[in-house]
Design a protein around this motif. Structure first.
Motif, mmCIF file in Angstrom:
data_model
loop_
_atom_site.group_PDB
_atom_site.id
_atom_site.type_symbol
_atom_site.label_atom_id
_atom_site.label_comp_id
_atom_site.label_asym_id
_atom_site.label_seq_id
_atom_site.Cartn_x
_atom_site.Cartn_y
_atom_site.Cartn_z
ATOM 1 N N ASP A 1 29.835 -21.948 115.391
ATOM 2 C CA ASP A 1 30.105 -22.208 116.801
ATOM 3 C C ASP A 1 29.282 -21.300 117.703
ATOM 4 O O ASP A 1 29.083 -20.114 117.404
ATOM 5 C CB ASP A 1 31.580 -21.976 117.109
ATOM 6 N N VAL B 1 29.416 -19.141 120.841
ATOM 7 C CA VAL B 1 30.412 -18.458 121.668
ATOM 8 C C VAL B 1 29.677 -17.388 122.463
ATOM 9 O O VAL B 1 29.098 -16.470 121.886
ATOM 10 C CB VAL B 1 31.536 -17.821 120.817
ATOM 11 N N TYR C 1 31.308 -26.010 127.093
ATOM 12 C CA TYR C 1 31.435 -25.963 125.641
ATOM 13 C C TYR C 1 31.862 -27.342 125.147
ATOM 14 O O TYR C 1 32.773 -27.965 125.708
ATOM 15 C CB TYR C 1 32.512 -24.966 125.218
ATOM 16 N N LYS D 1 32.773 -29.429 121.418
ATOM 17 C CA LYS D 1 32.924 -29.528 119.972
ATOM 18 C C LYS D 1 33.215 -30.987 119.650
ATOM 19 O O LYS D 1 34.178 -31.554 120.168
ATOM 20 C CB LYS D 1 34.055 -28.629 119.468
ATOM 21 N N GLN E 1 30.714 -25.931 117.613
ATOM 22 C CA GLN E 1 30.749 -25.930 119.077
ATOM 23 C C GLN E 1 29.368 -25.591 119.617
ATOM 24 O O GLN E 1 28.700 -24.680 119.131
ATOM 25 C CB GLN E 1 31.755 -24.881 119.563
ATOM 26 N N ALA F 1 26.912 -25.292 123.452
ATOM 27 C CA ALA F 1 26.970 -25.095 124.899
ATOM 28 C C ALA F 1 25.989 -26.034 125.563
ATOM 29 O O ALA F 1 24.811 -26.057 125.210
ATOM 30 C CB ALA F 1 26.648 -23.645 125.250
#
Length: 235
Positions: free
Chosen positions: A38, A40, A55, A57, A63, A65
């Motif tokens: 992901d 983050v 964000y 997913k 996930q 951006a």
């Protein structure tokens, strides 16, 4: 599964259709994108950013951006570092680019109850037609709603009061493909005072992988408006 589109081709598409829009620049595409974990980013990244970020997913995929490329007729067009696109309107996904079966068009967008989110009630309903890339056109979708007050979300280590809106959807056409269920749900979390969508779980059609969206730049604005101090390194 996402398709990888040529950056040059996407730019040409923008230039041919961006009259009256707000442009972003190539630097916005430098968002980290990983194939196996992901993305983050810390609070300070979004607090200092010149552009809005989202964000996303999709199903079991990591996930990512997405950056806001431009705004046109209340539609926000978000682009990932590998040139996929989601188009949202008042927090709802209304078009995709780069999926195996893209959502091409929704009718009656002006009647979406999310336009007046804090007025949504059990009496609200929404009827529109959906067109899909793989030969499904004019699919009638009817939505009804329920509302849960007094909810909260934990974002960047802080508590944000929200209203939870559950949208129950029903296909009213016979499908061209075999499906076991013609009904499904979306969930929208609205910031309690402004009604702005800060998080959403959206499934575009029965059996499709859900999209989990966090409108992180909107979250940052809400914390700033409330005078909440968030540590720069908070995730």
């Amino acid at each position: 599964m996402f398709l990888r589109l040529g950056f040059g081709a996407l730019c040409l598409w923008w230039l041919s259709s961006c009259s009256g829009t707000y442009h972003a620049y190539a630097s916005m595409f430098k968002v980290a994108l990983s194939a196996d974990k992901d993305v983050v980013l810390p609070y300070d990244f979004f607090a200092q950013a010149k552009y809005d970020y989202l964000y996303v997913k999709h199903g079991d995929e990591p996930q990512v951006a997405l950056a806001l490329a431009y705004i046109e007729q209340d539609q926000l067009k978000w682009v990932s570092a590998d040139n996929n696109m989601l188009v949202t309107r008042y927090g709802r996904i209304v078009r995709t680019l780069g999926l195996e079966n893209d959502l091409l068009h929704l009718t009656n967008k002006a009647s979406d109850p999310l336009h007046l989110p804090l007025s949504i009630s059990t009496q609200s309903s929404y009827l529109r037609l959906a067109d899909w890339q793989q030969g499904e056109y004019g699919y009638q979708v009817r939505s009804t709603f329920s509302v849960q007050q007094g909810e909260s979300l934990q974002l960047f280590g802080q508590t944000l009061p929200v209203v939870k809106v559950i949208e129950q959807m029903q296909y009213e056409n016979t499908s061209n493909f075999v499906r076991f269920d013609n009904s499904w749900q979306n969930v929208f979390w609205l910031e309690a005072k402004s009604g702005r969508v800060v998080k959403a779980s959206q499934q575009l059609q029965p059996g499709a992988k859900p999209f989990e969206l966090v409108f992180v730049s909107e979250v940052v604005r809400q914390f700033k408006a409330a005078g909440i101090a968030v540590p720069a390194e908070a995730l």
